[in-house]
Enzyme design. Structure first.
Site, PDB file in Angstrom:
ATOM      1  N   HIS A   1       0.811  -1.226   0.000  1.00 21.45           N
ATOM      2  CA  HIS A   1       0.000   0.000   0.000  1.00 21.45           C
ATOM      3  C   HIS A   1       0.838   1.267   0.000  1.00 21.45           C
ATOM      4  O   HIS A   1       0.290   2.349   0.184  1.00 21.45           O
ATOM      5  CB  HIS A   1      -0.900   0.056   1.236  1.00 21.45           C
TER       6      HIS A   1
ATOM      7  N   LYS B   1      -7.894  13.662   5.115  1.00 22.89           N
ATOM      8  CA  LYS B   1      -7.005  12.506   5.030  1.00 22.89           C
ATOM      9  C   LYS B   1      -5.975  12.646   6.140  1.00 22.89           C
ATOM     10  O   LYS B   1      -5.902  13.698   6.782  1.00 22.89           O
ATOM     11  CB  LYS B   1      -6.313  12.426   3.667  1.00 22.89           C
ATOM     12  N   ARG B   2      -5.170  11.599   6.353  1.00 22.08           N
ATOM     13  CA  ARG B   2      -4.096  11.732   7.334  1.00 22.08           C
ATOM     14  C   ARG B   2      -3.234  12.941   6.978  1.00 22.08           C
ATOM     15  O   ARG B   2      -3.106  13.285   5.798  1.00 22.08           O
ATOM     16  CB  ARG B   2      -3.210  10.470   7.312  1.00 22.08           C
TER      17      ARG B   2
ATOM     18  N   LYS C   1       1.058  14.341   1.293  1.00 20.57           N
ATOM     19  CA  LYS C   1      -0.324  14.665   0.909  1.00 20.57           C
ATOM     20  C   LYS C   1      -0.496  16.179   0.740  1.00 20.57           C
ATOM     21  O   LYS C   1      -1.482  16.652   0.227  1.00 20.57           O
ATOM     22  CB  LYS C   1      -1.299  14.124   1.943  1.00 20.57           C
TER      23      LYS C   1
ATOM     24  N   THR D   1      -8.587   6.535  -1.575  1.00 20.68           N
ATOM     25  CA  THR D   1      -9.940   6.001  -1.727  1.00 20.68           C
ATOM     26  C   THR D   1     -10.936   7.126  -1.466  1.00 20.68           C
ATOM     27  O   THR D   1     -12.050   7.111  -1.986  1.00 20.68           O
ATOM     28  CB  THR D   1     -10.208   4.833  -0.746  1.00 20.68           C
TER      29      THR D   1
ATOM     30  N   LYS E   1     -14.620   8.360  -3.266  1.00 24.59           N
ATOM     31  CA  LYS E   1     -15.875   8.688  -2.571  1.00 24.59           C
ATOM     32  C   LYS E   1     -16.365  10.070  -3.004  1.00 24.59           C
ATOM     33  O   LYS E   1     -17.565  10.289  -3.209  1.00 24.59           O
ATOM     34  CB  LYS E   1     -15.654   8.676  -1.048  1.00 24.59           C
TER      35      LYS E   1
HETATM   36  O1  9GP Z   1      -1.379   5.634   1.483  1.00 16.67           O
HETATM   37  C1  9GP Z   1      -2.127   4.548   0.995  1.00 16.67           C
HETATM   38  C2  9GP Z   1      -3.341   5.048   0.234  1.00 16.67           C
HETATM   39  O2  9GP Z   1      -2.919   5.725  -0.924  1.00 16.67           O
HETATM   40  C3  9GP Z   1      -4.212   3.874  -0.167  1.00 16.67           C
HETATM   41  O3  9GP Z   1      -5.402   4.334  -0.744  1.00 16.67           O
HETATM   42  C4  9GP Z   1      -4.536   3.041   1.060  1.00 16.67           C
HETATM   43  C5  9GP Z   1      -5.341   1.814   0.709  1.00 16.67           C
HETATM   44  O4  9GP Z   1      -4.719   1.088  -0.298  1.00 16.67           O
HETATM   45  O5  9GP Z   1      -3.355   2.602   1.700  1.00 16.67           O
HETATM   46  C6  9GP Z   1      -2.552   3.674   2.166  1.00 16.67           C
HETATM   47  N1  9GP Z   1      -1.376   3.116   2.780  1.00 16.67           N
HETATM   48  C7  9GP Z   1      -1.229   3.042   4.115  1.00 16.67           C
HETATM   49  O6  9GP Z   1      -2.066   3.423   4.896  1.00 16.67           O
HETATM   50  C8  9GP Z   1       0.040   2.454   4.649  1.00 16.67           C
HETATM   51  O7  9GP Z   1       0.762   1.728   3.767  1.00 16.67           O
END
Ligand code: 9GP
Length: 791
Positions: free
Chosen positions: A348, A527-528, A533, A635, A639
């Site tokens: 991820h 988002k975080r 970001k 994601t 949305k």
């Molecule tokens: O940062 C990614 C994000 O881009 C992605 O949508 C999400 C689900 O696949 O994973 C996040 N990754 C993490 O939270 C840590 O690897």
């Protein structure tokens, strides 16, 4: 009939499960009573699903994840069972407001961000599709911390979702496993045997996850850590009260918090313990279930597919080899191959710091048998690929990304771009050795939660035009496309958005005492908080815009409300500085009598799933502005598009696919591409050059340095201004000028509400591909070899 049954069940649970007289019941009691009444309706399909899986000897999928960001479950269940109207009627009959009752549920924040929320969407899609599956994770006593702001700074306090009775989990103390740590590896009859010196119990809690229309239910099994010996009565009787409870306290530590701070050795150790704890318990449970049906462990890959969600459960590789070899006597190379045929790994992130590494020392100490097995797996890999470049242990570290790769049948990325970059960067050498291993599965989101339930106004409008088939076949939304040209539909669509905005404005007024103009553009970045970001790019643009409005207060400005939401990891100092800056800027801008009618900045604290469900339906502009090549997928971006917000974004992660599908004309693109980013970093003093070329950016940075947002203290945000004008790894300065251009293009586009709404409708109509049902079908076909079971 349905209503009457539900009413009786609610009353029965209120009285007999909760022991409350309706005359004295509070919202919490009504919520629990309704939850139990609804849960009752899930149990039969849940049992039926299990029976059908056993009966047909179907392959099962196991999704191992440190995070399941499930949020609230009651509304999901009510919606999926088609009980919304009945629940509304029943609750009003009892003098309760259904919305208040649903809102009373604590938000289960057993995750951090996209990865955890994706896992939650996947569970729901697996049930909707009817694919036999289990989610396995940790039942954290405290989920992600609660965020508050004190004078603009992030404060953290423990989250407490279990403080009140949890309506969904069935405790299964009978399903518990002893999980060992430390100790030594002995030899018995010439065979290695791990003799742990410490142990805890992993005790299961099951939550049924019901799919759309209640056709199928899978299980989310979360492990709680308990002591092996409850209590040291001798010590207690000697008056050593605290010492008597030591074992309990230390066992509980393992499932106490999500993401313990791992900057210390103790923190790192705890984190690895957590990872092994839930992975080992899950594997034992999986093997136990398999053994109850099949005699030969060689069959495992035919009947079981295990998905490792990121590297957190990577220890599953050596643990499964240990079970197959040490416990079941399978020859070691066969054990490695059997494990590898069963396991799969989703990556991820490409951020090197997020690919876990554990020191050999820690691994050997905590999991001595696994350390030797990792060495053995490394040898196996070397035999298989004699000219391999990658080693699993390097410079004293065990590399969990590489271990996961080597031990997986399939490795997948989460968007087309991310998968390509994986092949070219982090796993370049491994990809050359195993060219068929990496596949792509672009993420998706469940439309049940993120459209049907979060945005009833838009859902009703859609249902009025094309019926309800889209709910589990999201591509049906394409049928809305011609309506983008229909002025009556556009008006209804705009009205729905306007009503969502008005509702959100009311919420801000009630809860944060802020007045927002529902006619202004709602521009959202949630988002975080992370440098990649680039929330700081967004706030810099706000400062520059504020300066221009002040220069020309009678200009024809497009009113905007910038909404931020997100938490920074407690140990991530720079991210916390970004939060502080945003709040400080908001304070000044919102108090400006001249500009605030055109530009406001708001940052509600404690962003979570529930808040996302409020903000996304009201959003008109979705900020997806990461440095290209850094966001694996995103994601939230999906949305927003689904709910008719237009994206301003870089060519990063799934933005690329969103833009392709919704059309370049309906997406505000800016910024460097991933390869331009790499080139730009090579430019000497790239940030200084970008600032010199853009007086707006220079002026915005000067405003911060002048102390305008820090009561005259020019030093306060030095770390940010120095970073952005110095090293600037994430290229905030280099992308600023184009971000400004695209933002003004957004302003112009927004003024033409007909064309804006047309674009928004097309975003909704063309987002069908981003359903997590599609993603799960992709995993089932390309990775798991699993099929849906007819219910
Ligand atoms: O940062 C990614 C994000 O881009 C992605 O949508 C999400 C689900 O696949 O994973 C996040 N990754 C993490 O939270 C840590 O690897």
């Amino acid at each position: 009939m349905q209503t009457q049954d539900l009413r009786d069940a609610v009353l029965r649970h209120l009285t007999y499960s909760l022991g409350k007289d309706p005359a004295h019941a509070q919202t919490n009691d009504w919520r629990l009573a309704l939850s139990f009444a609804v849960r009752e309706r899930i149990v039969d399909p849940w049992f039926a699903s299990t029976r059908a899986t056993y009966g047909g000897k179907h392959k099962r999928v196991y999704y191992l994840s440190m995070e399941f960001l499930i949020g609230r479950l009651l509304e999901d269940a009510v919606v999926n069972l088609g009980l919304m109207d009945a629940a509304d009627e029943v609750m009003s009959g009892f003098g309760q407001n259904l919305h208040n009752v649903l809102s009373d549920e604590p938000d289960a924040a057993l995750g951090n961000g996209g990865l955890g929320r994706l896992a939650a969407c996947f569970l729901e899609s697996l049930s909707t599709i009817g694919c036999p599956a289990y989610g396995y994770g940790i039942r954290y006593e405290h989920g992600l911390f609660k965020q508050s702001f004190r004078d603009g700074r992030q404060m953290e306090s423990p989250e407490d979702w279990l403080l009140r009775r949890n309506a969904w989990g069935f405790p299964r103390p009978e399903a518990s496993f002893r999980i060992g740590f430390n100790g030594r590896v002995a030899e018995r009859d010439g065979k290695p045997v791990w003799e742990p010196s410490e142990a805890v119990l992993a005790s299961a809690h099951d939550t049924p996850i019901i799919g759309w229309q209640g056709r199928w239910a899978n299980t989310l099994r979360l492990w709680e850590a308990k002591p092996v010996d409850i209590f040291d009565l001798d010590r207690f009787n000697r008056g050593e009260f605290a010492a008597a409870a030591e074992a309990e306290a230390s066992a509980r530590t393992i499932s106490r918090v999500l993401y313990p701070d791992d900057t210390t050795y103790q923190g790192k150790r705890l984190r690895l313990q957590q990872e092994y704890f839930f992975t080992a318990a899950s594997l034992r449970d999986i093997v136990r279930r398999f053994d109850s049906e099949y005699d030969d462990p060689a069959w495992l890959p035919q009947k079981v597919a295990i998905q490792l969600n990121d590297t957190h459960p990577a220890i599953a590789g050596p643990e499964l080899v240990r079970i197959l070899h040490d416990e079941k006597g399978m020859e070691i190379d066969r054990a490695i191959e059997t494990a590898r045929a069963t396991l799969n790994y989703t990556n991820h992130t490409l951020l090197p710091e997020a690919l876990e590494k554990w020191s050999e020392e820690l691994m050997s100490d905590l999991l001595p048998r696994h350390m030797t097995l990792i060495q053995r797996i490394d040898e196996h890999h070397a035999q298989e690929k004699p000219n391999r470049k990658v080693r699993l242990i390097e410079n004293g570290d065990v590399k969990m990304g590489e271990l996961s790769f080597v031990m997986a049948n399939r490795v997948n990325g989460v968007s087309a771009l991310h998968t390509e970059l994986m092949k070219q960067t982090v796993f370049e050498d491994l990809h050359a050795q195993y060219p068929d291993k990496i596949v792509n599965q672009t993420n998706g989101v469940t439309p049940r939660r993120w459209l049907l339930s979060a945005n009833p106004r838009l859902s009703n409008l859609i249902a009025g035009e094309i019926g309800m088939d889209w709910v589990d076949d999201l591509e049906q939304l394409a049928r809305l496309e011609p309506l983008a040209e229909d002025s009556a539909f556009r008006k209804a669509y705009r009205d729905a958005k306007r009503a969502n905005k008005a509702e959100l404005s009311q919420w801000f007024r009630d809860t944060h005492d802020v007045a927002l103009d529902p006619d202004a553009m709602f521009d959202v970045q949630i988002k975080r908080i992370h440098e990649y970001k680039r929330q700081h790019l967004n706030i810099l643009e706000a400062i520059a815009l504020w300066q221009e409005i002040r220069d020309n207060p009678n200009g024809d400005w497009t009113p905007r409300v910038k909404i931020f939401g997100g938490k920074a990891a407690p140990g991530y100092v720079f991210a916390k500085e970004i939060i502080y800056l945003i709040n400080s800027v908001a304070k000044v801008l919102n108090a400006d009598p001249v500009t605030s009618k055109f530009l406001k900045v708001v940052y509600p604290p404690n962003y979570n799933v529930t808040l996302a469900e409020k903000l996304i339906p009201a959003a008109e502009l979705s900020q997806q502005i990461s440095t290209a090549g850094k966001e694996a997928s995103g994601t939230g971006n999906m949305k927003f598009a689904l709910n008719g917000a237009l994206t301003i974004g870089t060519l990063d992660g799934a933005n690329v696919e969103i833009r392709e599908l919704v059309g370049a004309d309906n997406f505000f693109l800016f910024g460097m591409t991933a390869s331009e980013v790499v080139e730009r970093r090579k430019v000497h003093e790239h940030a200084a050059k970008a600032i010199a070329a853009d007086p707006r950016l220079a002026r915005a940075l000067d405003e911060i340095r002048a102390g305008t947002f820090s009561d005259g203290d020019g030093e306060r945000f030095r770390s940010i201004t120095d970073n952005v004008s110095g090293h600037d790894y994430f290229l905030v300065s280099s992308d600023f000028t184009d971000f400004w251009r695209a933002s003004r293009e957004v302003d112009r586009a927004y003024r033409d509400s007909t064309s804006w709404t047309r674009m928004a409708v097309l975003n909704t109509a063309r987002s069908g591909w981003f359903s997590s049902d599609r993603t799960i079908r992709g995993y089932m076909g390309d990775i798991w070899g699993a099929s849906a079971v007819p219910a």
